[in-house]
Design a protein around this motif. Structure first.
Motif, mmCIF file in Angstrom:
data_model
loop_
_atom_site.group_PDB
_atom_site.id
_atom_site.type_symbol
_atom_site.label_atom_id
_atom_site.label_comp_id
_atom_site.label_asym_id
_atom_site.label_seq_id
_atom_site.Cartn_x
_atom_site.Cartn_y
_atom_site.Cartn_z
ATOM 1 N N LEU A 21 0.857 -1.014 0.117
ATOM 2 C CA LEU A 21 0.122 -0.328 0.072
ATOM 3 C C LEU A 21 0.681 1.580 -0.183
ATOM 4 C CD1 LEU A 21 -2.708 -0.957 2.669
ATOM 5 C CD2 LEU A 21 -2.682 -1.380 -0.003
ATOM 6 N N PRO A 22 0.371 1.987 -1.050
ATOM 7 C CA PRO A 22 1.349 3.791 -0.373
ATOM 8 C C PRO A 22 1.048 4.421 0.288
ATOM 9 C CG PRO A 22 -0.323 3.411 -3.154
ATOM 10 C CD PRO A 22 -0.854 2.303 -1.882
ATOM 11 N N VAL A 23 2.276 5.119 0.776
ATOM 12 C CA VAL A 23 1.966 6.061 1.527
ATOM 13 C C VAL A 23 0.818 7.526 0.917
ATOM 14 C CG1 VAL A 23 2.742 8.237 3.001
ATOM 15 C CG2 VAL A 23 3.608 5.530 3.062
ATOM 16 N N VAL A 24 -0.476 7.510 1.435
ATOM 17 C CA VAL A 24 -1.245 8.722 0.700
ATOM 18 C C VAL A 24 -1.754 9.460 2.387
ATOM 19 C CG1 VAL A 24 -3.037 9.481 -0.684
ATOM 20 C CG2 VAL A 24 -2.201 7.474 -0.738
ATOM 21 N N VAL A 25 -1.644 10.299 2.244
ATOM 22 C CA VAL A 25 -1.714 11.444 2.841
ATOM 23 C C VAL A 25 -2.927 12.012 2.427
ATOM 24 C CG1 VAL A 25 -0.269 11.103 4.307
ATOM 25 C CG2 VAL A 25 0.191 12.579 2.486
ATOM 26 N N THR A 26 -3.738 13.520 3.301
ATOM 27 C CA THR A 26 -4.649 14.562 2.839
ATOM 28 C C THR A 26 -4.268 15.783 3.652
ATOM 29 O OG1 THR A 26 -6.124 12.831 2.024
ATOM 30 C CG2 THR A 26 -7.333 15.236 2.883
ATOM 31 N N PRO A 27 -2.544 16.973 3.142
ATOM 32 C CA PRO A 27 -2.367 17.586 3.718
ATOM 33 C C PRO A 27 -3.064 19.073 3.031
ATOM 34 C CG PRO A 27 -0.904 17.438 1.669
ATOM 35 C CD PRO A 27 -2.178 16.378 1.760
ATOM 36 N N THR A 28 -3.136 20.267 3.794
ATOM 37 C CA THR A 28 -3.128 21.745 2.983
ATOM 38 C C THR A 28 -2.479 21.848 2.559
ATOM 39 O OG1 THR A 28 -4.938 21.799 4.947
ATOM 40 C CG2 THR A 28 -4.499 23.560 3.772
ATOM 41 N N ILE A 29 -2.680 22.304 1.322
ATOM 42 C CA ILE A 29 -1.643 23.032 0.045
ATOM 43 C C ILE A 29 -2.500 24.139 -0.394
ATOM 44 C CG2 ILE A 29 -1.130 22.906 -2.612
ATOM 45 C CD1 ILE A 29 -0.527 20.002 -1.690
ATOM 46 N N CYS A 30 -2.275 25.142 0.129
ATOM 47 C CA CYS A 30 -2.719 26.684 -0.517
ATOM 48 C C CYS A 30 -4.013 26.943 0.227
ATOM 49 C CB CYS A 30 -2.311 27.186 -2.057
ATOM 50 S SG CYS A 30 -2.266 28.897 -2.416
ATOM 51 N N LEU A 32 -6.138 24.700 0.814
ATOM 52 C CA LEU A 32 -6.489 23.929 0.330
ATOM 53 C C LEU A 32 -6.361 21.504 0.456
ATOM 54 C CD1 LEU A 32 -9.829 22.952 -1.497
ATOM 55 C CD2 LEU A 32 -7.627 22.937 -3.931
ATOM 56 N N GLY A 33 -7.491 21.592 1.318
ATOM 57 C CA GLY A 33 -7.356 20.041 1.890
ATOM 58 C C GLY A 33 -7.185 19.215 0.582
ATOM 59 N N VAL A 34 -6.013 18.791 -0.377
ATOM 60 C CA VAL A 34 -5.416 18.014 -0.951
ATOM 61 C C VAL A 34 -5.695 16.169 -0.741
ATOM 62 C CG1 VAL A 34 -4.568 17.166 -2.950
ATOM 63 C CG2 VAL A 34 -4.587 19.680 -2.127
ATOM 64 N N GLU A 35 -6.751 15.451 -0.794
ATOM 65 C CA GLU A 35 -6.813 14.571 -0.857
ATOM 66 C C GLU A 35 -5.724 13.427 -1.922
ATOM 67 O OE1 GLU A 35 -11.084 12.983 -0.951
ATOM 68 O OE2 GLU A 35 -11.030 13.998 1.022
ATOM 69 N N ARG A 36 -5.795 11.956 -1.732
ATOM 70 C CA ARG A 36 -4.610 11.184 -2.549
ATOM 71 C C ARG A 36 -3.201 12.052 -2.856
ATOM 72 N NH1 ARG A 36 -7.728 10.053 -7.302
ATOM 73 N NH2 ARG A 36 -9.128 11.892 -7.059
ATOM 74 N N GLU A 37 -2.614 12.196 -2.226
ATOM 75 C CA GLU A 37 -1.031 13.012 -2.505
ATOM 76 C C GLU A 37 -0.544 11.922 -1.581
ATOM 77 O OE1 GLU A 37 1.487 17.371 -1.380
ATOM 78 O OE2 GLU A 37 -1.148 16.452 -1.257
ATOM 79 N N LEU A 38 0.662 11.028 -2.526
ATOM 80 C CA LEU A 38 1.403 10.517 -2.500
ATOM 81 C C LEU A 38 2.641 11.057 -1.737
ATOM 82 C CD1 LEU A 38 2.403 7.288 -2.945
ATOM 83 C CD2 LEU A 38 3.274 8.075 -5.053
ATOM 84 N N VAL A 39 3.120 10.384 -1.022
ATOM 85 C CA VAL A 39 4.094 9.966 -0.319
ATOM 86 C C VAL A 39 5.597 9.736 -1.365
ATOM 87 C CG1 VAL A 39 6.124 10.849 1.692
ATOM 88 C CG2 VAL A 39 3.846 11.629 1.963
ATOM 89 N N ASP A 40 6.441 10.501 -1.292
ATOM 90 C CA ASP A 40 7.279 9.187 -2.423
ATOM 91 C C ASP A 40 8.672 9.741 -1.955
ATOM 92 O OD1 ASP A 40 8.596 7.010 -4.346
ATOM 93 O OD2 ASP A 40 8.112 8.403 -6.205
ATOM 94 N N LEU A 48 1.379 18.141 -9.382
ATOM 95 C CA LEU A 48 0.482 18.469 -8.639
ATOM 96 C C LEU A 48 -0.585 18.957 -10.405
ATOM 97 C CD1 LEU A 48 -0.873 20.268 -6.662
ATOM 98 C CD2 LEU A 48 -0.623 22.957 -7.936
ATOM 99 N N SER A 49 -1.235 17.866 -10.025
ATOM 100 C CA SER A 49 -2.077 18.276 -11.316
ATOM 101 C C SER A 49 -3.471 19.174 -11.523
ATOM 102 C CB SER A 49 -3.675 16.727 -10.775
ATOM 103 O OG SER A 49 -4.323 17.572 -10.051
ATOM 104 N N PRO A 50 -3.472 19.621 -12.548
ATOM 105 C CA PRO A 50 -4.375 20.538 -12.688
ATOM 106 C C PRO A 50 -5.636 21.527 -12.963
ATOM 107 C CG PRO A 50 -3.301 20.063 -15.186
ATOM 108 C CD PRO A 50 -3.136 19.054 -13.471
ATOM 109 N N LYS A 51 -6.293 19.789 -12.357
ATOM 110 C CA LYS A 51 -7.454 19.621 -11.605
ATOM 111 C C LYS A 51 -7.802 20.183 -10.357
ATOM 112 C CE LYS A 51 -11.481 16.658 -10.666
ATOM 113 N NZ LYS A 51 -12.254 15.448 -10.699
ATOM 114 N N ASN A 112 -3.402 13.389 -6.658
ATOM 115 C CA ASN A 112 -3.805 14.596 -6.653
ATOM 116 C C ASN A 112 -2.208 15.458 -7.040
ATOM 117 O OD1 ASN A 112 -6.954 14.694 -7.668
ATOM 118 N ND2 ASN A 112 -6.522 14.386 -5.241
ATOM 119 N N ALA A 113 -1.557 15.050 -5.838
ATOM 120 C CA ALA A 113 0.315 15.402 -6.513
ATOM 121 C C ALA A 113 0.701 13.549 -5.425
ATOM 122 C CB ALA A 113 -0.129 16.469 -5.344
ATOM 123 N N ILE A 114 1.938 14.635 -5.864
ATOM 124 C CA ILE A 114 3.336 13.684 -6.170
ATOM 125 C C ILE A 114 4.167 14.950 -4.560
ATOM 126 C CG2 ILE A 114 4.375 12.340 -6.411
ATOM 127 C CD1 ILE A 114 3.590 11.134 -8.116
#
Length: 219
Positions: A21-30, A32-40, A48-51, A112-114
């Motif tokens: 399982l990957p390490v997927v977290v939900t930090p706050t970026i600018c 905005l809470g960004v779900e599905r953010e991979l820690v690699d 960061l995805s354009p969406k 959504n982001a890495i």
């Protein structure tokens, strides 16, 4: 001064998938809470995805030029640009914010982001893959960021489906146990003039023959 450590309180309830399982977290970026953010920790850049970027309503005028890169997918990626955004981990009473440089690009991954190793170093963060936990030094105590459980299975499933769909030669490849195809048989090439000759007997010695062109006279 607090130090980063893990204990039994960080132990997951279920350890069945800790190795895949990957390490997927939900930090706050600018803000905005960004779900599905991979820690690699092996990634050399932050994506960061354009969406997500458009949801922040920042505007593409703040994007800076960026170079193409490889390694995220099987193809070369050309980002739309780079942008520096504040990223935050923790709660209101104990949080940490650092500016993170993201490359904005379209990538066919379930994230959504890495976050790469440069961001982990900036946050002085440690990733514990067995506990699927991210530890960060906060202003008052260690910030413990648990992986977002509701997205772990979804992201892993999407990744396996994407890997199965990828074939470097459009799916026309041999199974490991299949023997290689035999080489094509060599064809013997006969000169065209070989069919345009004839044998004639020598007048001095009729038992001997000589080959001449079929269009020539025997005299």
């Amino acid at each position: 001064m607090p130090y980063v450590d893990v204990d039994l309180n960080d132990h997951p309830d279920n350890t069945a998938g800790v190795s895949i399982l990957p390490v997927v977290v939900t930090p706050t970026i600018c803000n905005l809470g960004v779900e599905r953010e991979l820690v690699d920790g092996g990634a050399g850049l932050n994506l960061l995805s354009p969406k997500v970027f458009h949801k922040m309503q920042i505007g593409e005028r703040k994007l800076l030029p960026s170079m193409p890169f490889y390694g995220v997918t099987v193809w070369k990626m050309i980002p739309l640009g780079q942008v520096e955004l504040p990223g935050t981990f923790g709660e209101r009473v104990n949080f940490r914010t650092e500016n993170v440089v993201f490359s904005m690009a379209y990538f066919d991954l379930p994230y959504n982001a890495i976050l790469g190793h440069s961001t982990l170093a900036k946050f002085m963060a440690a990733v514990h893959y067995a506990y699927i936990t991210l530890k960060i030094l906060g202003p008052s105590r260690v910030i413990s960021v648990k992986a977002d459980v509701k997205w772990l299975g979804h992201c892993a499933e999407r990744l396996y489906e994407a890997m199965e769909a990828i074939s470097p030669d459009d799916g026309e490849r041999l199974e490991p146990s299949a023997p290689p195809p035999p080489p094509p048989a060599r064809q013997r090439i006969i000169p065209d003039d070989a069919t345009l000759t004839k044998a004639i007997r020598l007048r001095d010695d009729p038992e001997k023959t000589v080959m001449i062109g079929a269009q020539l006279s025997e005299k």
